[in-house]
Scaffold this motif. Sequence first.
Motif, PDB file in Angstrom:
ATOM      1  N   ASP A  90      20.777   3.927  -7.209  1.00 26.38           N
ATOM      2  CA  ASP A  90      20.189   2.808  -7.947  1.00 26.38           C
ATOM      3  C   ASP A  90      18.695   2.649  -7.669  1.00 26.38           C
ATOM      4  N   ILE A  91      18.353   2.549  -6.392  1.00 34.88           N
ATOM      5  CA  ILE A  91      16.979   2.134  -6.065  1.00 34.88           C
ATOM      6  C   ILE A  91      16.356   3.017  -4.998  1.00 34.88           C
ATOM      7  N   SER A  92      15.097   3.415  -5.211  1.00 35.78           N
ATOM      8  CA  SER A  92      14.276   4.004  -4.150  1.00 35.78           C
ATOM      9  C   SER A  92      13.197   2.986  -3.790  1.00 35.78           C
ATOM     10  N   VAL A  93      13.130   2.635  -2.534  1.00 36.59           N
ATOM     11  CA  VAL A  93      12.050   1.747  -2.090  1.00 36.59           C
ATOM     12  C   VAL A  93      11.008   2.614  -1.397  1.00 36.59           C
ATOM     13  N   ILE A  94       9.781   2.584  -1.888  1.00 38.50           N
ATOM     14  CA  ILE A  94       8.739   3.392  -1.284  1.00 38.50           C
ATOM     15  C   ILE A  94       7.781   2.488  -0.507  1.00 38.50           C
ATOM     16  N   VAL A  95       7.613   2.813   0.761  1.00 37.37           N
ATOM     17  CA  VAL A  95       6.771   1.978   1.617  1.00 37.37           C
ATOM     18  C   VAL A  95       5.621   2.805   2.194  1.00 37.37           C
ATOM     19  N   PRO A  96       4.420   2.685   1.655  1.00 39.72           N
ATOM     20  CA  PRO A  96       3.282   3.374   2.257  1.00 39.72           C
ATOM     21  C   PRO A  96       2.836   2.596   3.487  1.00 39.72           C
ATOM     22  N   LEU A  97       2.548   3.285   4.565  1.00 39.76           N
ATOM     23  CA  LEU A  97       2.191   2.529   5.759  1.00 39.76           C
ATOM     24  C   LEU A  97       1.172   3.273   6.620  1.00 39.76           C
ATOM     25  N   PHE A  98       0.325   2.478   7.219  1.00 38.72           N
ATOM     26  CA  PHE A  98      -0.708   3.028   8.084  1.00 38.72           C
ATOM     27  C   PHE A  98      -0.840   2.077   9.278  1.00 38.72           C
ATOM     28  N   ASN A  99      -0.449   2.531  10.441  1.00 41.62           N
ATOM     29  CA  ASN A  99      -0.480   1.702  11.653  1.00 41.62           C
ATOM     30  C   ASN A  99       0.269   0.379  11.485  1.00 41.62           C
ATOM     31  N   GLU A 100       1.544   0.453  11.188  1.00 42.14           N
ATOM     32  CA  GLU A 100       2.318  -0.782  10.993  1.00 42.14           C
ATOM     33  C   GLU A 100       3.541  -0.795  11.899  1.00 42.14           C
ATOM     34  N   GLU A 101       3.438  -0.258  13.127  1.00 43.06           N
ATOM     35  CA  GLU A 101       4.618  -0.101  13.981  1.00 43.06           C
ATOM     36  C   GLU A 101       5.395  -1.397  14.200  1.00 43.06           C
ATOM     37  N   GLY A 158      15.895   7.443  -7.029  1.00 45.50           N
ATOM     38  CA  GLY A 158      16.560   6.286  -7.625  1.00 45.50           C
ATOM     39  C   GLY A 158      16.253   6.123  -9.104  1.00 45.50           C
ATOM     40  N   ASP A 159      17.105   5.351  -9.809  1.00 47.86           N
ATOM     41  CA  ASP A 159      16.849   5.042 -11.221  1.00 47.86           C
ATOM     42  C   ASP A 159      15.671   4.086 -11.335  1.00 47.86           C
ATOM     43  N   VAL A 160      15.585   3.177 -10.366  1.00 50.53           N
ATOM     44  CA  VAL A 160      14.474   2.229 -10.341  1.00 50.53           C
ATOM     45  C   VAL A 160      13.723   2.452  -9.041  1.00 50.53           C
ATOM     46  N   ILE A 161      12.420   2.494  -9.129  1.00 51.53           N
ATOM     47  CA  ILE A 161      11.614   2.718  -7.930  1.00 51.53           C
ATOM     48  C   ILE A 161      10.833   1.443  -7.623  1.00 51.53           C
ATOM     49  N   ILE A 162      10.960   0.996  -6.389  1.00 53.46           N
ATOM     50  CA  ILE A 162      10.234  -0.197  -5.964  1.00 53.46           C
ATOM     51  C   ILE A 162       9.196   0.225  -4.934  1.00 53.46           C
ATOM     52  N   THR A 163       7.949  -0.194  -5.107  1.00 54.90           N
ATOM     53  CA  THR A 163       6.966   0.045  -4.051  1.00 54.90           C
ATOM     54  C   THR A 163       6.696  -1.282  -3.362  1.00 54.90           C
ATOM     55  N   MET A 164       6.414  -1.190  -2.083  1.00 58.43           N
ATOM     56  CA  MET A 164       6.279  -2.425  -1.323  1.00 58.43           C
ATOM     57  C   MET A 164       5.427  -2.150  -0.091  1.00 58.43           C
ATOM     58  N   ASP A 165       4.525  -3.084   0.244  1.00 63.70           N
ATOM     59  CA  ASP A 165       3.700  -2.899   1.440  1.00 63.70           C
ATOM     60  C   ASP A 165       4.562  -3.014   2.685  1.00 63.70           C
ATOM     61  N   ALA A 166       4.092  -2.426   3.777  1.00 59.81           N
ATOM     62  CA  ALA A 166       4.896  -2.407   4.990  1.00 59.81           C
ATOM     63  C   ALA A 166       4.679  -3.646   5.849  1.00 59.81           C
ATOM     64  N   ASP A 167       3.695  -4.453   5.509  1.00 59.72           N
ATOM     65  CA  ASP A 167       3.251  -5.487   6.452  1.00 59.72           C
ATOM     66  C   ASP A 167       4.020  -6.790   6.345  1.00 59.72           C
ATOM     67  N   LEU A 168       5.162  -6.794   5.629  1.00 62.79           N
ATOM     68  CA  LEU A 168       6.003  -7.978   5.477  1.00 62.79           C
ATOM     69  C   LEU A 168       5.344  -9.079   4.651  1.00 62.79           C
ATOM     70  N   GLN A 169       4.250  -8.734   3.940  1.00 57.97           N
ATOM     71  CA  GLN A 169       3.654  -9.733   3.040  1.00 57.97           C
ATOM     72  C   GLN A 169       4.462  -9.812   1.746  1.00 57.97           C
ATOM     73  N   ASP A 170       5.070  -8.676   1.366  1.00 55.26           N
ATOM     74  CA  ASP A 170       5.944  -8.660   0.191  1.00 55.26           C
ATOM     75  C   ASP A 170       7.379  -8.872   0.659  1.00 55.26           C
ATOM     76  N   SER A 171       8.128  -9.649  -0.113  1.00 55.87           N
ATOM     77  CA  SER A 171       9.481  -9.980   0.314  1.00 55.87           C
ATOM     78  C   SER A 171      10.531  -9.089  -0.358  1.00 55.87           C
ATOM     79  N   ASN A 199      -3.093  -5.249  -8.771  1.00 55.67           N
ATOM     80  CA  ASN A 199      -3.026  -4.444  -7.549  1.00 55.67           C
ATOM     81  C   ASN A 199      -1.985  -4.954  -6.560  1.00 55.67           C
ATOM     82  N   CYS A 200      -0.991  -5.682  -7.061  1.00 56.06           N
ATOM     83  CA  CYS A 200       0.052  -6.159  -6.152  1.00 56.06           C
ATOM     84  C   CYS A 200       0.833  -4.955  -5.621  1.00 56.06           C
ATOM     85  N   GLY A 201       1.070  -4.936  -4.291  1.00 54.08           N
ATOM     86  CA  GLY A 201       1.779  -3.798  -3.708  1.00 54.08           C
ATOM     87  C   GLY A 201       3.238  -3.736  -4.123  1.00 54.08           C
TER      88      GLY A 201
END
Length: 318
Positions: A2-13, A85-98, A154-156
């Motif tokens: 159903d879904i692929s969630v893609i999370v680009p991240l840079f120094n977000e341990e 996935g059929d639907v791809i969701i992109t989302m920031d890694a910093d927990l700003q997006d829910s 430009n919303c992540g």
Amino acid sequence: MDISVIVPLFNEEESLPELAAWIKKVMDENSFSYEIIMVDDGSKDKSWQVIESLQQENSNIKGIKFRRNYGKSAALYCGFDLAKGDVIITMDADLQDSPDEIPELYRMIKEEGYDLVSGWKKKRRDPILTKNLPSKFYNWTVRRMSGIKLHDMNCGLKAYRKNVIKSIEVYGEMHRYIPVLAKWAGYNNIGEKVVVHSERKYGVTKFGIERFIRGPLDLLSVMFISRFVKRPMHFFGILGILMIIIGLAAAIWLGVEKIIQLQNGIVGNLITNSPYFYIALTAMIIGAQFFLGGFLGELVSRSSTDRNKYQIDETTFE
Ligand code: UDP
Ligand code: MG
């Protein structure tokens, strides 16, 4: 899937464990089949180790690690490439997006037929002066220039139908203009959803003031490329013709002026003393250069591998 969630991240341990657990919770509650693609954009902290250990617990998590920092666009590009996935969701890694927005985004793509749904951080939790105000101005400009009616280009947090991401190519800093790229690829059904935005919990923002210079330059590239990449001569040629006309007009006026002067018995007034001489000279030189640019552009675009790449939706060929 159903879904692929893609999370680009840079120094977000610090954020990753919380993010992964939250996404998993949402997916399980809605019984989606899913994958989480974490793209480590060359982090210098322990992000990659964190991803590897998260993967031990949840096999839906997949990771890509870049050797060095290439930027968010590159991370998205590689994520898009591997997403199943059929639907791809992109989302920031910093927990700003829910992650709680995922089910509704999924529904809008699946049921309401949107090709792309962009989040709209209506209540934005970022510094007013360095982020919110510039972003308002930026969004207004992009709306005017691209004709896409989005409040928050430009919303992540965004959701895409699968064929959208497979037919666009994000590079450079183009992640800011993905809706423009999608529209240019022929996907006009672009929607918007108001999303919850939180303050950054851990770490710091990865985009400093250089984005004020790079952003507008990339917008120019996007607009230019989307209009003229397959016909550079139409851009340079128009400018060239314009300059040549100005040059010719100035040259003709020089001649006419000379004749008038001769008829009135004024001799010895040099043509090079007239400002029109210099206008004619520069305009013609610049005009010729524009044409040269146009011809070179045509040669380049002729040998480009995707000169005949089109988005074919359906055919009745076997
Ligand atoms: N990011 C990335 N590569 C970079 C810069 C940022 O993958 O070179 C990621 C970052 O880790 C985050 C997302 O892009 O997950 C958005 O970045 P950030 O939160 O710093 O941007 P802001 O919210 O401040 O605009
Ligand atoms: Mg952020």
